[in-house]
Design a protein around this motif. Sequence first.
Motif, PDB file in Angstrom:
ATOM      1  N   ILE A  10       0.863  -1.185   0.000  1.00  0.00           N
ATOM      2  CA  ILE A  10       0.000   0.000   0.000  1.00  0.00           C
ATOM      3  C   ILE A  10       0.899   1.233   0.000  1.00  0.00           C
ATOM      4  N   GLY A  11       0.727   2.052  -1.021  1.00  0.00           N
ATOM      5  CA  GLY A  11       1.586   3.209  -1.237  1.00  0.00           C
ATOM      6  C   GLY A  11       2.572   2.891  -2.337  1.00  0.00           C
ATOM      7  N   PHE A  12       2.368   3.462  -3.534  1.00  0.00           N
ATOM      8  CA  PHE A  12       3.248   3.131  -4.647  1.00  0.00           C
ATOM      9  C   PHE A  12       3.977   4.372  -5.139  1.00  0.00           C
ATOM     10  N   GLY A  13       4.663   5.000  -4.188  1.00  0.00           N
ATOM     11  CA  GLY A  13       5.591   6.061  -4.532  1.00  0.00           C
ATOM     12  C   GLY A  13       6.970   5.468  -4.739  1.00  0.00           C
ATOM     13  N   ILE A  14       8.000   6.210  -4.374  1.00  0.00           N
ATOM     14  CA  ILE A  14       9.377   5.771  -4.603  1.00  0.00           C
ATOM     15  C   ILE A  14       9.680   4.485  -3.854  1.00  0.00           C
ATOM     16  N   MET A  15       9.357   4.428  -2.560  1.00  0.00           N
ATOM     17  CA  MET A  15       9.705   3.258  -1.762  1.00  0.00           C
ATOM     18  C   MET A  15       8.887   2.039  -2.173  1.00  0.00           C
ATOM     19  N   GLY A  16       7.594   2.232  -2.436  1.00  0.00           N
ATOM     20  CA  GLY A  16       6.785   1.108  -2.862  1.00  0.00           C
ATOM     21  C   GLY A  16       7.297   0.504  -4.160  1.00  0.00           C
ATOM     22  N   GLU A  17       7.665   1.355  -5.105  1.00  0.00           N
ATOM     23  CA  GLU A  17       8.181   0.851  -6.382  1.00  0.00           C
ATOM     24  C   GLU A  17       9.529   0.166  -6.206  1.00  0.00           C
ATOM     25  N   ILE A 149      28.062  11.856  13.626  1.00  0.00           N
ATOM     26  CA  ILE A 149      27.101  11.615  12.549  1.00  0.00           C
ATOM     27  C   ILE A 149      26.857  12.938  11.846  1.00  0.00           C
ATOM     28  N   GLU A 150      27.067  12.945  10.542  1.00  0.00           N
ATOM     29  CA  GLU A 150      26.877  14.163   9.759  1.00  0.00           C
ATOM     30  C   GLU A 150      26.031  13.837   8.532  1.00  0.00           C
ATOM     31  N   VAL A 151      24.981  14.613   8.298  1.00  0.00           N
ATOM     32  CA  VAL A 151      24.191  14.462   7.079  1.00  0.00           C
ATOM     33  C   VAL A 151      24.012  15.836   6.447  1.00  0.00           C
ATOM     34  N   GLY A 152      23.988  15.851   5.123  1.00  0.00           N
ATOM     35  CA  GLY A 152      23.813  17.112   4.415  1.00  0.00           C
ATOM     36  C   GLY A 152      23.121  16.901   3.086  1.00  0.00           C
ATOM     37  N   PHE A 153      22.470  17.963   2.614  1.00  0.00           N
ATOM     38  CA  PHE A 153      21.688  17.904   1.383  1.00  0.00           C
ATOM     39  C   PHE A 153      21.853  19.209   0.622  1.00  0.00           C
ATOM     40  N   ALA A 154      21.882  19.104  -0.688  1.00  0.00           N
ATOM     41  CA  ALA A 154      21.873  20.320  -1.496  1.00  0.00           C
ATOM     42  C   ALA A 154      20.538  21.036  -1.349  1.00  0.00           C
ATOM     43  N   ARG A 155      19.451  20.248  -1.279  1.00  0.00           N
ATOM     44  CA  ARG A 155      18.114  20.793  -1.049  1.00  0.00           C
ATOM     45  C   ARG A 155      17.265  19.701  -0.442  1.00  0.00           C
ATOM     46  N   TRP A 156      16.137  20.107   0.122  1.00  0.00           N
ATOM     47  CA  TRP A 156      15.192  19.146   0.689  1.00  0.00           C
ATOM     48  C   TRP A 156      13.777  19.518   0.248  1.00  0.00           C
ATOM     49  N   PRO A 157      13.009  18.509  -0.232  1.00  0.00           N
ATOM     50  CA  PRO A 157      13.381  17.118  -0.472  1.00  0.00           C
ATOM     51  C   PRO A 157      14.431  16.993  -1.573  1.00  0.00           C
ATOM     52  N   ARG A 158      15.104  15.840  -1.584  1.00  0.00           N
ATOM     53  CA  ARG A 158      16.056  15.568  -2.639  1.00  0.00           C
ATOM     54  C   ARG A 158      15.339  15.508  -3.991  1.00  0.00           C
ATOM     55  N   GLY A 159      16.087  15.725  -5.070  1.00  0.00           N
ATOM     56  CA  GLY A 159      15.474  15.820  -6.378  1.00  0.00           C
ATOM     57  C   GLY A 159      14.593  14.644  -6.742  1.00  0.00           C
ATOM     58  N   TRP A 160      15.028  13.438  -6.391  1.00  0.00           N
ATOM     59  CA  TRP A 160      14.257  12.250  -6.766  1.00  0.00           C
ATOM     60  C   TRP A 160      13.002  12.073  -5.914  1.00  0.00           C
ATOM     61  N   GLN A 161      12.818  12.933  -4.906  1.00  0.00           N
ATOM     62  CA  GLN A 161      11.637  12.859  -4.050  1.00  0.00           C
ATOM     63  C   GLN A 161      10.595  13.924  -4.388  1.00  0.00           C
ATOM     64  N   SER A 162      10.734  14.584  -5.509  1.00  0.00           N
ATOM     65  CA  SER A 162       9.868  15.728  -5.800  1.00  0.00           C
ATOM     66  C   SER A 162       8.388  15.349  -5.836  1.00  0.00           C
ATOM     67  N   ASP A 163       8.075  14.132  -6.240  1.00  0.00           N
ATOM     68  CA  ASP A 163       6.667  13.728  -6.304  1.00  0.00           C
ATOM     69  C   ASP A 163       6.021  13.664  -4.918  1.00  0.00           C
ATOM     70  N   ASP A 238      22.901  14.270  -1.647  1.00  0.00           N
ATOM     71  CA  ASP A 238      22.792  13.605  -0.356  1.00  0.00           C
ATOM     72  C   ASP A 238      24.193  13.195   0.063  1.00  0.00           C
ATOM     73  N   HIS A 239      24.638  13.637   1.237  1.00  0.00           N
ATOM     74  CA  HIS A 239      25.940  13.211   1.758  1.00  0.00           C
ATOM     75  C   HIS A 239      25.777  12.870   3.229  1.00  0.00           C
ATOM     76  N   ASN A 240      26.424  11.790   3.661  1.00  0.00           N
ATOM     77  CA  ASN A 240      26.350  11.424   5.078  1.00  0.00           C
ATOM     78  C   ASN A 240      27.584  10.632   5.486  1.00  0.00           C
ATOM     79  N   ALA A 241      27.863  10.686   6.781  1.00  0.00           N
ATOM     80  CA  ALA A 241      28.983   9.922   7.324  1.00  0.00           C
ATOM     81  C   ALA A 241      28.688   9.575   8.779  1.00  0.00           C
ATOM     82  N   TRP A 242      28.922   8.325   9.134  1.00  0.00           N
ATOM     83  CA  TRP A 242      28.786   7.791  10.504  1.00  0.00           C
ATOM     84  C   TRP A 242      30.175   7.316  10.882  1.00  0.00           C
TER      85      TRP A 242
END
Length: 323
Positions: A10-17, A149-163, A238-242
């Motif tokens: 249930i839910g056929f967005g990015i994660m469902g697909e 723990i460091e996370v960073g983004f050029a923008r939010w949401p990320r480009g592939w999450q625009s829908d 998307d950039h991150n480091a643990w």
Amino acid sequence: MPAPIALGIIGFGIMGERLLRAALDHAAESVRPAGVWDPAEAAQGRLAAVPGGVPMLASAEAVIAACDCLYIAAPPAAHIPLAEAALAAGRAVFLEKPLATDLAEARRFVARAEARGARAAVNFPMASSPAVRQLSAWREGLRPEALEIEVGFARWPRGWQSDAASWLARRAEGGFTREVISHFLFLTRRQLGPLALEEAAADYPPGDGAETAIRARLRASGVPVRLTGGVGTTPKDDHNAWTLNGAIRLRDWSFAERRGADGAWAQAPDALPNERMRPLVLRDQLTGVAAMTRGEPHSLATLREALEVQEVVEAILAAGPRA
């Protein structure tokens, strides 16, 4: 070998697909997609483009009736109602995080599910990551002293999450702390132990937009943890480091790295970029889903682990800007 379990989505967005494609291409021995439901008109076209002929069913109830385990990839406000309906019908449940955006509701749900021994787990893919397994091997004999723990983004949401920007960009259900930092808090909980938040701050834009920056200090079984995240802090999507003890790290989701005597970081021999690693991780997640559905041992994230992560996430988001 046991027969594949019937998986409903249930839910056929990015994660469902993504999960459906992984099920069809990499995990046919574990799961058999039984049907999908998503109320969005565009979802029908996306599903039709996926080879395999998985049907779009008429309703959430129809998907629950057709499956052994329900995967819930809808926006967060729908997670618990759908999970309760599936559990009441005797199905297993595999949830996206967060459990809910209302902590009290999440606590009640977890208590009810635990009391009745529900078959339920949460999709934190680091539970099945080869890179995380490599970190665990390197950790043997290493006494944890400090974690960054460091996370960073050029923008939010990320480009592939625009829908999904209609909710991912909003404070009520979205934001990178729920969507991304939660994964690294789960990793920390698994690697080091229970989390305790000591100090936090979060910056927000005017209106109802999601956070633009967070800072926090935590302890994980006594180990000090420094956490930072922000939008516009990197040119990368998307950039991150643990990074543990400045000696071993997980970088950009999938690269396990160890610092050599010369101070340079070296990747594990089998390291892959995330887009190539992800299908392998989801394959192993689906193997765990099948085991969980059959009542067998598995390594998936439990509801209790997800709730502990969410407690920290929501406390960070509620902190507001530092004075």
